[in-house]
Design a protein around this motif. Sequence first.
Motif, PDB file in Angstrom:
ATOM      1  N   LEU A 255       0.820  -1.203   0.000  1.00 40.75           N
ATOM      2  CA  LEU A 255       0.000   0.000   0.000  1.00 40.75           C
ATOM      3  C   LEU A 255       0.856   1.255   0.000  1.00 40.75           C
ATOM      4  N   ALA A 256       1.991   1.225   0.674  1.00 46.52           N
ATOM      5  CA  ALA A 256       2.860   2.394   0.737  1.00 46.52           C
ATOM      6  C   ALA A 256       3.511   2.669  -0.611  1.00 46.52           C
ATOM      7  N   GLU A 257       3.692   1.631  -1.421  1.00 45.78           N
ATOM      8  CA  GLU A 257       4.359   1.794  -2.706  1.00 45.78           C
ATOM      9  C   GLU A 257       3.404   2.193  -3.827  1.00 45.78           C
ATOM     10  N   MET A 258       2.111   2.218  -3.560  1.00 42.55           N
ATOM     11  CA  MET A 258       1.154   2.588  -4.601  1.00 42.55           C
ATOM     12  C   MET A 258       1.324   4.058  -4.960  1.00 42.55           C
ATOM     13  N   ALA A 259       1.162   4.355  -6.221  1.00 44.29           N
ATOM     14  CA  ALA A 259       1.299   5.743  -6.674  1.00 44.29           C
ATOM     15  C   ALA A 259       0.123   6.578  -6.174  1.00 44.29           C
ATOM     16  N   ALA A 260       0.398   7.837  -5.907  1.00 46.12           N
ATOM     17  CA  ALA A 260      -0.657   8.750  -5.438  1.00 46.12           C
ATOM     18  C   ALA A 260      -1.585   9.089  -6.596  1.00 46.12           C
ATOM     19  N   HIS A 261      -2.843   9.390  -6.253  1.00 41.76           N
ATOM     20  CA  HIS A 261      -3.816   9.764  -7.267  1.00 41.76           C
ATOM     21  C   HIS A 261      -3.561  11.186  -7.742  1.00 41.76           C
ATOM     22  N   SER A 262      -4.170  11.539  -8.833  1.00 40.49           N
ATOM     23  CA  SER A 262      -4.009  12.898  -9.350  1.00 40.49           C
ATOM     24  C   SER A 262      -4.656  13.902  -8.404  1.00 40.49           C
ATOM     25  N   PRO A 263      -4.256  15.183  -8.450  1.00 40.57           N
ATOM     26  CA  PRO A 263      -4.817  16.191  -7.546  1.00 40.57           C
ATOM     27  C   PRO A 263      -6.329  16.359  -7.695  1.00 40.57           C
ATOM     28  N   GLU A 264      -6.874  16.096  -8.874  1.00 37.60           N
ATOM     29  CA  GLU A 264      -8.316  16.230  -9.065  1.00 37.60           C
ATOM     30  C   GLU A 264      -9.072  15.206  -8.225  1.00 37.60           C
ATOM     31  N   GLN A 265      -8.531  14.028  -8.092  1.00 34.24           N
ATOM     32  CA  GLN A 265      -9.196  12.981  -7.320  1.00 34.24           C
ATOM     33  C   GLN A 265      -9.042  13.213  -5.822  1.00 34.24           C
ATOM     34  N   ASN A 266      -7.975  13.850  -5.401  1.00 33.27           N
ATOM     35  CA  ASN A 266      -7.728  14.060  -3.978  1.00 33.27           C
ATOM     36  C   ASN A 266      -8.463  15.270  -3.411  1.00 33.27           C
ATOM     37  N   SER A 267      -9.063  16.101  -4.262  1.00 31.05           N
ATOM     38  CA  SER A 267      -9.699  17.309  -3.757  1.00 31.05           C
ATOM     39  C   SER A 267     -10.977  17.006  -2.973  1.00 31.05           C
ATOM     40  N   GLN A 268     -11.657  15.901  -3.274  1.00 27.05           N
ATOM     41  CA  GLN A 268     -12.904  15.580  -2.584  1.00 27.05           C
ATOM     42  C   GLN A 268     -12.663  14.830  -1.276  1.00 27.05           C
ATOM     43  N   PHE A 269     -11.720  13.912  -1.268  1.00 29.12           N
ATOM     44  CA  PHE A 269     -11.472  13.085  -0.094  1.00 29.12           C
ATOM     45  C   PHE A 269     -10.053  13.327   0.412  1.00 29.12           C
ATOM     46  N   HIS A 270      -9.908  13.281   1.733  1.00 27.67           N
ATOM     47  CA  HIS A 270      -8.599  13.450   2.338  1.00 27.67           C
ATOM     48  C   HIS A 270      -8.270  12.210   3.150  1.00 27.67           C
ATOM     49  N   GLN A 271      -7.038  11.748   3.020  1.00 23.21           N
ATOM     50  CA  GLN A 271      -6.616  10.570   3.757  1.00 23.21           C
ATOM     51  C   GLN A 271      -6.405  10.935   5.223  1.00 23.21           C
ATOM     52  N   ILE A 272      -6.927  10.113   6.106  1.00 25.42           N
ATOM     53  CA  ILE A 272      -6.752  10.298   7.538  1.00 25.42           C
ATOM     54  C   ILE A 272      -5.830   9.191   8.016  1.00 25.42           C
ATOM     55  N   GLU A 273      -4.699   9.563   8.556  1.00 23.75           N
ATOM     56  CA  GLU A 273      -3.751   8.568   9.063  1.00 23.75           C
ATOM     57  C   GLU A 273      -4.241   8.050  10.410  1.00 23.75           C
ATOM     58  N   GLN A 274      -4.366   6.737  10.509  1.00 27.70           N
ATOM     59  CA  GLN A 274      -4.838   6.101  11.734  1.00 27.70           C
ATOM     60  C   GLN A 274      -3.644   5.739  12.608  1.00 27.70           C
ATOM     61  N   PRO A 275      -3.792   5.807  13.923  1.00 25.20           N
ATOM     62  CA  PRO A 275      -2.690   5.414  14.812  1.00 25.20           C
ATOM     63  C   PRO A 275      -2.350   3.932  14.633  1.00 25.20           C
ATOM     64  N   LEU A 276      -1.078   3.615  14.789  1.00 22.19           N
ATOM     65  CA  LEU A 276      -0.625   2.241  14.615  1.00 22.19           C
ATOM     66  C   LEU A 276      -1.298   1.300  15.610  1.00 22.19           C
ATOM     67  N   GLY A 277      -1.488   1.746  16.842  1.00 18.88           N
ATOM     68  CA  GLY A 277      -2.143   0.909  17.847  1.00 18.88           C
ATOM     69  C   GLY A 277      -3.552   0.523  17.447  1.00 18.88           C
ATOM     70  N   LEU A 278      -4.270   1.454  16.831  1.00 23.59           N
ATOM     71  CA  LEU A 278      -5.632   1.167  16.373  1.00 23.59           C
ATOM     72  C   LEU A 278      -5.617   0.144  15.244  1.00 23.59           C
ATOM     73  N   LYS A 279      -4.684   0.288  14.314  1.00 23.61           N
ATOM     74  CA  LYS A 279      -4.572  -0.665  13.210  1.00 23.61           C
ATOM     75  C   LYS A 279      -4.271  -2.069  13.731  1.00 23.61           C
ATOM     76  N   VAL A 280      -3.342  -2.147  14.673  1.00 21.85           N
ATOM     77  CA  VAL A 280      -2.965  -3.451  15.231  1.00 21.85           C
ATOM     78  C   VAL A 280      -4.134  -4.046  16.011  1.00 21.85           C
ATOM     79  N   GLY A 281      -4.831  -3.220  16.775  1.00 22.76           N
ATOM     80  CA  GLY A 281      -5.968  -3.709  17.548  1.00 22.76           C
ATOM     81  C   GLY A 281      -7.082  -4.250  16.673  1.00 22.76           C
ATOM     82  N   VAL A 282      -7.386  -3.546  15.604  1.00 27.03           N
ATOM     83  CA  VAL A 282      -8.430  -4.002  14.687  1.00 27.03           C
ATOM     84  C   VAL A 282      -8.006  -5.296  13.997  1.00 27.03           C
ATOM     85  N   ALA A 283      -6.740  -5.386  13.613  1.00 30.09           N
ATOM     86  CA  ALA A 283      -6.250  -6.606  12.963  1.00 30.09           C
ATOM     87  C   ALA A 283      -6.315  -7.799  13.916  1.00 30.09           C
TER      88      ALA A 283
END
Length: 75
Positions: free
Chosen positions: A25-53
């Motif tokens: 997922l980290a190596e995926m290319a970023a989308h064009s600026p037109e696609q990113n204007s509507q949605f913004h990525q929210i970085e989740q805490p690592l502890g939350l990711k691990v807990g959900v997994a």
Amino acid sequence: MFSKKMLWGSLTALVLLTGTSDVALAEMAAHSPEQNSQFHQIEQPLGLKVGVAIAGLALIGLELWWFLLYKSPES
């Protein structure tokens, strides 16, 4: 049927294989600026990711136990 050793080995392999998905997922290319204007990525805490997994894997393990290993009491 399945042995407990085989079940735990399979679950361990699943956990190890899913740990590499963050790199892909980290190596995926970023989308064009037109696609990113509507949605913004929210970085989740690592502890939350691990807990959900861990919770998800626990539920998967519970389902495997229920359908493959649970023996109903004899009536």
